[in-house]
Design a protein around this motif. Structure first.
Motif, PDB file in Angstrom:
ATOM      1  N   PRO A 528      45.206  38.842  49.623  1.00  0.00           N
ATOM      2  CA  PRO A 528      44.487  39.467  48.503  1.00  0.00           C
ATOM      3  C   PRO A 528      45.439  40.315  47.674  1.00  0.00           C
ATOM      4  N   SER A 533      39.596  45.065  45.222  1.00  0.00           N
ATOM      5  CA  SER A 533      38.993  43.820  44.734  1.00  0.00           C
ATOM      6  C   SER A 533      37.545  43.728  45.194  1.00  0.00           C
ATOM      7  N   GLY A 534      36.714  43.110  44.395  1.00  0.00           N
ATOM      8  CA  GLY A 534      35.356  42.810  44.808  1.00  0.00           C
ATOM      9  C   GLY A 534      35.341  41.580  45.698  1.00  0.00           C
ATOM     10  N   GLY A 536      33.146  39.447  45.916  1.00  0.00           N
ATOM     11  CA  GLY A 536      32.634  38.316  45.155  1.00  0.00           C
ATOM     12  C   GLY A 536      33.694  37.577  44.375  1.00  0.00           C
ATOM     13  N   ASP A 537      34.874  38.204  44.215  1.00  0.00           N
ATOM     14  CA  ASP A 537      35.971  37.574  43.474  1.00  0.00           C
ATOM     15  C   ASP A 537      37.026  36.955  44.389  1.00  0.00           C
ATOM     16  N   LEU A 538      36.891  37.136  45.711  1.00  0.00           N
ATOM     17  CA  LEU A 538      37.901  36.657  46.647  1.00  0.00           C
ATOM     18  C   LEU A 538      37.476  35.347  47.290  1.00  0.00           C
ATOM     19  N   TRP A 540      36.820  32.909  50.344  1.00  0.00           N
ATOM     20  CA  TRP A 540      36.557  33.143  51.757  1.00  0.00           C
ATOM     21  C   TRP A 540      37.108  32.015  52.612  1.00  0.00           C
ATOM     22  N   ARG A 552      27.610  34.544  45.236  1.00  0.00           N
ATOM     23  CA  ARG A 552      28.475  35.566  44.650  1.00  0.00           C
ATOM     24  C   ARG A 552      27.718  36.280  43.524  1.00  0.00           C
ATOM     25  N   ASP A 553      27.597  37.583  43.647  1.00  0.00           N
ATOM     26  CA  ASP A 553      27.056  38.458  42.603  1.00  0.00           C
ATOM     27  C   ASP A 553      25.575  38.240  42.310  1.00  0.00           C
ATOM     28  N   GLU A 576      27.853  43.277  41.147  1.00  0.00           N
ATOM     29  CA  GLU A 576      28.796  42.563  41.996  1.00  0.00           C
ATOM     30  C   GLU A 576      28.364  42.644  43.454  1.00  0.00           C
ATOM     31  N   ASN A 669      28.049  45.661  45.662  1.00  0.00           N
ATOM     32  CA  ASN A 669      29.279  46.368  45.278  1.00  0.00           C
ATOM     33  C   ASN A 669      30.294  46.375  46.431  1.00  0.00           C
ATOM     34  N   ARG A 671      33.570  45.932  48.339  1.00  0.00           N
ATOM     35  CA  ARG A 671      34.941  46.000  47.846  1.00  0.00           C
ATOM     36  C   ARG A 671      35.928  46.099  49.004  1.00  0.00           C
TER      37      ARG A 671
END
Length: 674
Positions: A528, A533-534, A536-538, A540, A552-553, A576, A669, A671
């Motif tokens: 990462p 970072s959220g 939801g943006d990474l 898995w 996601r989100d 998020e 949220n 993170r």
């Protein structure tokens, strides 16, 4: 009862709403019908039925109320039982679920089979099934209507006449559901149908399907032959896992003629992998659960038939002693479940709940076997026997189960020694960068493993090199061959999962060669980015969910990807995060470069006060934090977890111990700080 797509616990709502409507209209809910004056009170069930868990087929999981559930399907299933060897393997019952009847009774109050589905009636279908040496089952509900939204007639107030119809048709098995029950006491409703079935004089296996809401395991041993301990199963890993965990603690209540029922099999319906389906079948068998096939056998794959037809696994389920397996250990999702068998042996399931290959170990003593110099161990999926000095262990693939039968057998020496293959770490590989792995081959037997060889292979284009010896002339009991490997994915390899195979061979002192294969998964990963970072943006590593995909989100919509709503907890909308449904596990690669996980967690507002879940954050194999059980009536709870040094972080949601109805869980949220 069927868990319909909206998943708002309709089975409970149906009963409550109908009772409420009756009260609003000034009408009394119908009383449970009294038996005829001549009918004696039924004694405790000692009728010789269901002395082993019932085995058969039920159409619901594959067809629901679709038009292809009809007479031709039922006949085809009966024929397949014979031609595919399922009858010979022990499957007996061909069971009709909801939607077989018309929505209304006739002028005499009798049930009417749907003439479009069953033009020749139920008796003709029963005769066809009986002519093939099989038995027929049927479905109704202990309420005014069944569970289907079309509202087919239930048996509440009609128990004796309906039971008589079933007997006259030649029915051998009744599944009795719980919808639209008007609030009538469950024990009274189910006992009345017991008495009605008894009064017919026909032997009919009686399946109580009230979803475990009234703890039937505490009162139904003299009422029915089996009782549901859980809500409805769905064709997903999370659902199967949730039902397993609810049913396992109830082992003391099961036995010949009275079985815990964690619902039907999903094997072959497509929502799980074959590895997961083998676990499903293994675990239901070690729990002495009814084995009711839920897939359309007219379309089943060879792999599905191989699973459903495994007679060595079926023998565990059908063992005449009738013991349900009990949990020996379960630390970190490494489950050992052992079942005492009539011949004194133990069936032992080594079950890996996690998304990574894991070593799971126990001993012959721990599973209840007497002390002995050595034991015979039979692998029920590999269909081969070996000797062990007392250790029962294996490296089990993700979501897999190794099922063995272990006995203190004096003939142990005629079998080759058991060996265990494994890796010392998860194969997590950054493209273009060599990763170092160490394989281990250990002799678990009382006799030496001789002429030992190991080999690791990867995808085409990958580089796999041994950095230490891959052979050994002989390994005595407890000794290992450890081999270091360098594994490199080509630069530019996309992130994702790739197959590896660790293979080995050895010979017994008598010269018998044994080949072993351990399928593994390598993940090509990216660390990462630094900073926060959220989630939801990474990307898995893996994600499992009780219903539908992880979102996601948005919240979890239970069906197709993208069908969720805005994440909302306590009236606060979050832009998020992750929307999941218990049981759920989402794994992320953190590369030992991150420190903290934060989130606001809870049951999404779309479920109102319903739902109960618990949140956990794991750093590798250590639980970093946990919330305890949260319900939909509770506000969002902030969580913070220290994940310093972890290569993998897991976000886990369990079902709170009461099934997965309405368990929409939000990692709002969420993170990761690196």
């Amino acid at each position: 009862m069927r868990h319909l797509p909206t998943r708002t616990s309709l089975r409970r709502v149906a009963g409550a709403l109908t009772a409420g409507l009756l009260c609003t209209a000034g009408l009394a809910a119908p009383a449970v019908a009294a038996p005829p004056a001549a009918a004696p009170t039924a004694p405790a069930l000692d009728d010789g039925l269901a002395l082993t868990p019932p085995m058969g087929f039920n159409n619901w999981n594959s067809t629901h109320c679709r038009a292809d559930f009809d007479e031709s399907m039922v006949k085809a299933i009966a024929d397949i039982f014979v031609t595919k060897g399922l009858k010979a393997a022990g499957y007996q019952y061909v069971n009709l679920d909801d939607c077989w009847a018309l929505p209304s009774r006739d002028a005499d109050g009798r049930l009417v089979p749907d003439p479009a589905r069953f033009p020749n009636g139920i008796r003709a279908v029963a005769d066809y099934v009986h002519d093939r040496g099989l038995k027929l089952g049927i479905y109704t509900s202990a309420g005014s209507k069944t569970c289907n939204s079309a509202g087919f007639p239930g048996a509440l107030g009609h128990e004796y006449s309906d039971a008589r119809q079933f007997a006259d048709w030649g029915v051998d098995y009744l599944k009795y559901d719980n919808c639209n029950n008007q609030g009538v006491d469950a024990k009274a409703r189910y006992t009345t149908m017991r008495d009605a079935l008894k009064a017919t004089g026909r032997p009919i296996v009686y399946s109580i399907c009230e979803w475990g809401e009234n703890k039937p395991w505490e009162w139904a041993a003299d009422v029915g032959h089996l009782w549901r301990t859980t809500g409805d199963i769905s064709d997903s890993w999370g659902s199967m896992l949730s039902l397993l965990k609810q049913n396992l603690p109830l082992a003391a209540h099961a036995g010949p003629g009275h079985w815990n029922d964690p619902d039907m099999l999903e094997v072959g319906n497509g929502g799980m992998t074959d590895t997961e389906y083998r676990s499903h079948f293994s675990l239901w068998s070690v729990m002495a659960a009814p084995l009711l096939i839920g897939t359309d056998l007219r379309k089943a794959s060879d792999a599905t038939y191989d699973i459903l037809g495994n007679r060595e696994v079926i023998a565990v389920d059908q063992d005449p002693l009738g013991r349900q397996g009990t949990v020996v250990s379960s630390e970190g999702g490494r489950w050992v479940v052992a079942k005492e068998m009539a011949d004194g042996s133990r069936a032992v399931a080594l079950f890996n709940e996690s998304g990574r290959a894991r070593r799971i170990a126990t001993t012959a003593g721990a599973v209840g076997l007497p002390a002995a110099r050595a034991y015979t161990q039979r692998d029920l999926w590999q269909h081969r026997s070996s000797n062990t000095a007392g250790t029962v262990s294996a490296t089990v693939p993700a979501h897999g189960t190794v099922l063995v039968r272990v006995a203190a057998d004096r003939a142990w020496a005629k079998y080759p020694p058991a060996v265990e293959l494994g890796l010392d770490a998860d194969p997590l590989v950054e493209a273009g960068t060599p990763a170092t792995l160490t394989s281990t081959l250990t002799d678990l037997g009382r006799t030496p493993a001789e002429r030992v060889r190991v080999r690791l292979t990867g995808p085409e284009g990958w580089t796999v090199k041994a950095a230490s010896p891959t052979t050994a002339a002989s390994l005595p009991t407890g000794r290992s061959l450890r081999t270091r490997w360098s594994l490199t994915a080509p630069p530019g390899t996309p992130t994702g999962s790739y197959d590896l195979t660790l293979a080995a061979s050895h010979r017994s002192p008598a010269g018998v060669r044994v080949d072993s294969v351990l399928p593994l998964t390598a993940n090509v990963v990216l660390s990462p980015p630094p900073g926060t970072s959220g989630f939801g943006d990474l990307p898995w590593l893996s994600a499992t969910n009780g219903w539908g995909p992880v979102e996601r989100d948005t919240s979890n919509g239970e069906q197709a990807a993208g069908d969720g709503r805005p994440l909302t907890l306590g009236g606060v909308v979050y832009a998020e995060g992750l929307g999941v449904h218990a049981e759920s596990t989402v794994e992320f690669y953190t590369g030992a470069a991150c420190e903290t996980v934060t989130a606001d967690v809870g049951v999404d507002d779309e479920k109102g006060a319903a739902g109960s879940v618990a949140f956990e954050v794991w750093a590798d194999d250590t639980k970093a934090t946990a919330t305890g059980v949260l319900t939909g009536a509770m506000p969002a709870q902030p969580v913070t977890a220290d994940v310093t040094g972890a290569r993998v972080v897991r976000l886990v949601v369990t079902d709170g111990g009461d099934g997965i109805d309405s368990d929409h869980a939000d990692w709002a949220n969420a993170r990761l700080s690196c």
